[in-house]
Design an enzyme around this catalytic site. Structure first.
Site, PDB file in Angstrom:
ATOM      1  N   ASP A  92     -36.121 -19.388  20.174  1.00 17.51           N
ATOM      2  CA  ASP A  92     -36.235 -20.804  19.670  1.00 17.51           C
ATOM      3  C   ASP A  92     -34.849 -21.374  19.562  1.00 17.51           C
ATOM      4  O   ASP A  92     -33.528 -20.673  20.075  1.00 17.51           O
ATOM      5  CB  ASP A  92     -36.716 -21.007  18.160  1.00 17.51           C
ATOM      6  CG  ASP A  92     -35.920 -19.931  17.333  1.00 17.51           C
ATOM      7  OD1 ASP A  92     -34.932 -19.676  17.692  1.00 17.51           O
ATOM      8  OD2 ASP A  92     -36.364 -19.777  16.187  1.00 17.51           O
ATOM      9  N   SER A  93     -34.571 -22.743  19.451  1.00 14.82           N
ATOM     10  CA  SER A  93     -33.426 -23.411  19.697  1.00 14.82           C
ATOM     11  C   SER A  93     -32.363 -23.038  18.482  1.00 14.82           C
ATOM     12  O   SER A  93     -31.233 -23.280  18.639  1.00 14.82           O
ATOM     13  CB  SER A  93     -33.642 -24.505  19.912  1.00 14.82           C
ATOM     14  OG  SER A  93     -33.889 -25.495  18.548  1.00 14.82           O
ATOM     15  N   GLY A  95     -32.716 -24.928  15.786  1.00 13.86           N
ATOM     16  CA  GLY A  95     -33.057 -26.111  15.075  1.00 13.86           C
ATOM     17  C   GLY A  95     -33.594 -25.982  13.611  1.00 13.86           C
ATOM     18  O   GLY A  95     -33.277 -26.625  12.704  1.00 13.86           O
ATOM     19  N   ASP A 146     -33.853 -29.187  18.938  1.00  9.04           N
ATOM     20  CA  ASP A 146     -34.502 -30.412  18.246  1.00  9.04           C
ATOM     21  C   ASP A 146     -34.319 -30.455  16.686  1.00  9.04           C
ATOM     22  O   ASP A 146     -33.699 -29.455  16.043  1.00  9.04           O
ATOM     23  CB  ASP A 146     -35.976 -30.408  18.454  1.00  9.04           C
ATOM     24  CG  ASP A 146     -36.597 -29.236  17.838  1.00  9.04           C
ATOM     25  OD1 ASP A 146     -36.061 -28.060  17.725  1.00  9.04           O
ATOM     26  OD2 ASP A 146     -37.972 -29.312  17.118  1.00  9.04           O
ATOM     27  N   ASP A 265     -46.704 -18.555  17.448  1.00  3.43           N
ATOM     28  CA  ASP A 265     -45.947 -17.298  17.022  1.00  3.43           C
ATOM     29  C   ASP A 265     -45.858 -17.653  15.394  1.00  3.43           C
ATOM     30  O   ASP A 265     -45.858 -18.729  15.159  1.00  3.43           O
ATOM     31  CB  ASP A 265     -44.624 -17.405  17.563  1.00  3.43           C
ATOM     32  CG  ASP A 265     -43.750 -18.449  16.837  1.00  3.43           C
ATOM     33  OD1 ASP A 265     -42.719 -18.385  16.093  1.00  3.43           O
ATOM     34  OD2 ASP A 265     -43.731 -19.594  17.303  1.00  3.43           O
ATOM     35  N   CYS A 303     -61.296  -2.302  13.466  1.00  7.54           N
ATOM     36  CA  CYS A 303     -60.030  -2.390  14.027  1.00  7.54           C
ATOM     37  C   CYS A 303     -59.681  -0.840  14.851  1.00  7.54           C
ATOM     38  O   CYS A 303     -60.028  -0.119  14.389  1.00  7.54           O
ATOM     39  CB  CYS A 303     -58.810  -2.583  12.888  1.00  7.54           C
ATOM     40  SG  CYS A 303     -57.382  -2.711  13.675  1.00  7.54           S
ATOM     41  N   CYS A 305     -56.496  -0.107  15.627  1.00  6.95           N
ATOM     42  CA  CYS A 305     -54.938   0.022  15.746  1.00  6.95           C
ATOM     43  C   CYS A 305     -54.883   1.328  15.140  1.00  6.95           C
ATOM     44  O   CYS A 305     -55.588   2.110  14.532  1.00  6.95           O
ATOM     45  CB  CYS A 305     -54.465  -0.988  14.835  1.00  6.95           C
ATOM     46  SG  CYS A 305     -54.446  -0.639  12.938  1.00  6.95           S
ATOM     47  N   CYS A 308     -55.593   2.207  11.383  1.00  7.45           N
ATOM     48  CA  CYS A 308     -56.954   2.163  10.971  1.00  7.45           C
ATOM     49  C   CYS A 308     -57.590   3.272  11.663  1.00  7.45           C
ATOM     50  O   CYS A 308     -58.518   3.833  11.168  1.00  7.45           O
ATOM     51  CB  CYS A 308     -57.936   1.022  11.516  1.00  7.45           C
ATOM     52  SG  CYS A 308     -57.535  -0.500  10.566  1.00  7.45           S
ATOM     53  N   HIS A 334     -50.956  -2.772  11.407  1.00  2.00           N
ATOM     54  CA  HIS A 334     -52.274  -3.224  11.139  1.00  2.00           C
ATOM     55  C   HIS A 334     -52.254  -4.679  11.625  1.00  2.00           C
ATOM     56  O   HIS A 334     -53.262  -5.488  12.398  1.00  2.00           O
ATOM     57  CB  HIS A 334     -52.737  -3.002  10.359  1.00  2.00           C
ATOM     58  CG  HIS A 334     -54.179  -3.575   9.811  1.00  2.00           C
ATOM     59  ND1 HIS A 334     -55.296  -3.098  10.515  1.00  2.00           N
ATOM     60  CD2 HIS A 334     -54.659  -4.661   9.310  1.00  2.00           C
ATOM     61  CE1 HIS A 334     -56.299  -4.116  10.214  1.00  2.00           C
ATOM     62  NE2 HIS A 334     -56.062  -4.960   9.524  1.00  2.00           N
TER      63      HIS A 334
END
Length: 370
Positions: A92-93, A95, A146, A265, A303, A305, A308, A334
């Site tokens: 990211d910037s 900002g 920004d 995100d 799940c 993962c 789990c 998880h």
């Protein structure tokens, strides 16, 4: 060195299936990006993040600028080498973090002067400085500097802020020199549809390789976010990736994808994991609760993962209650896998033309009211 391929649009919605090609690999979209703020996804090794199916991670310009500083990362050969991550990175910037300092910063047309939250020292970030930092980091996708205005804000404030963001975007584009990095513009305009349209059209005219929607998921109701997002995407190019910044709950991800967003995100899955909250196919679960003391089932039977497959709710509850770091790690594994797998399933539903049906089924099981 950067390319977006739109493969399909879902029947009955704007949901899109696509692929982003970067110097460090391909990214299937729509995608959720784990956040590695300070050059690490908290509690995780890069190998573990890859094993979860992560195709790209996000790191933070502001925090890396302050520590360890650009000299160290430049000497290391860039952010990829510094953190031993060989897949794509988005930065990211800076900002959002700078503007969240509120009383400790001063905005001018040139940029933002602020005091470090670490030691109080004076710092300055302009559009050009933000680009210089991100050029040094060497991330695959970088963001224009920004202002992310607070909610609620007056029409007059948002107008002035948006126009400055547009002027800063022009400066970012003029200053950006690395051809192996894609610079995205950020559409602002608050909760005002006419300003969102102006911002989008002005940025699209600059011909960025991708566009982000900023200033949403900042405290407004979900219904308002959906309304503004639906309106904004109408003015975004079909052949460029679309990134909604800062969303990470299942409902926000579904609603974003339904409105044509390709990338998202959020720190939420890792943050709530460290507090003992996990997402499951039947809703959120607070693992510290006493009712899980003798529950030897996995966090989520559906799940796949590592957590789990190997550990019970009772064991993970025990780890949290005795302050063992492994509990935070297992919950983090998880939650990240849950959202990454959710996006895999969303992509499959778009491919098979049952996205809206899949959304309805998920909402019913998770406990969301439509």
């Amino acid at each position: 060195m950067f390319k977006f391929e739109l493969e399909k649009t879902s029947k009955g919605s704007k949901a899109r299936l696509g692929k982003i090609i970067t110097p460090h690999g391909e990214i299937e979209t729509p995608i959720f990006m784990p956040v590695g703020t300070r050059a690490t996804v908290k509690t995780m090794t890069p190998e573990e993040v890859k094993d979860l199916g992560a195709q790209i991670i996000l790191s933070n310009t502001y925090h890396l600028f302050l520590k360890p500083g650009m000299d160290i990362i430049e000497k290391a050969g860039g952010l990829h080498k510094f953190m031993n991550w060989d897949k794509p990175i988005l930065t990211d910037s800076g900002g959002f973090q700078v503007f969240s300092l509120s009383g400790n910063r001063k905005i001018s047309e040139e940029g933002v002067e602020f005091r470090s939250h670490i030691d109080g020292s004076k710092k300055f970030i302009s559009p050009e400085v933000s680009i210089d930092i991100q050029n040094t980091l060497g991330s695959d996708i970088i963001m224009a500097f920004d202002e992310c205005a607070p909610y609620p804000s007056s029409y007059e404030y948002i107008y002035d802020s948006m126009m400055r963001t547009t002027r800063w975007a022009e400066r970012c584009k003029a200053h950006h020199k690395r051809e192996d990095q894609a610079l995205f513009g950020i559409i602002q305009g608050g909760m005002y549809k006419d300003l969102r349209e102006i911002s989008a059209k002005d940025l699209v005219a600059m011909d960025f390789p991708g566009y982000a929607v900023g200033g949403l998921s900042v405290g407004e109701p979900l219904e308002l976010m959906n309304e503004i997002l639906d309106h904004t995407t109408e003015f975004m190019p079909q052949d460029k990736p679309r990134y909604l910044m800062g969303v990470g709950t299942p409902d926000y991800l579904f609603e974003a994808v339904e409105r044509g967003i390709d990338m998202a995100d959020c720190v939420l899955p890792t943050r709530i994991a460290r507090n003992g909250t996990v997402m499951t196919s039947n809703g959120k679960l607070v693992i510290k609760n006493a009712k899980y003391k003798e529950d030897f089932s996995p966090l989520d039977p559906e799940c796949d993962c590592y957590t789990c497959r190997n550990y019970s709710r009772a064991y993970i509850r025990h780890l949290f209650n005795v302050d063992e770091i492994l509990g935070l790690r297992l919950a983090t594994i998880h939650n990240l896998r849950f959202l990454i797998k959710l996006m895999e399933d969303i992509r499959e539903s778009i491919r098979g033309d049952y996205f809206l049906e899949f959304k309805d089924d998920f909402y019913r099981k998770y406990g969301y009211n439509k």
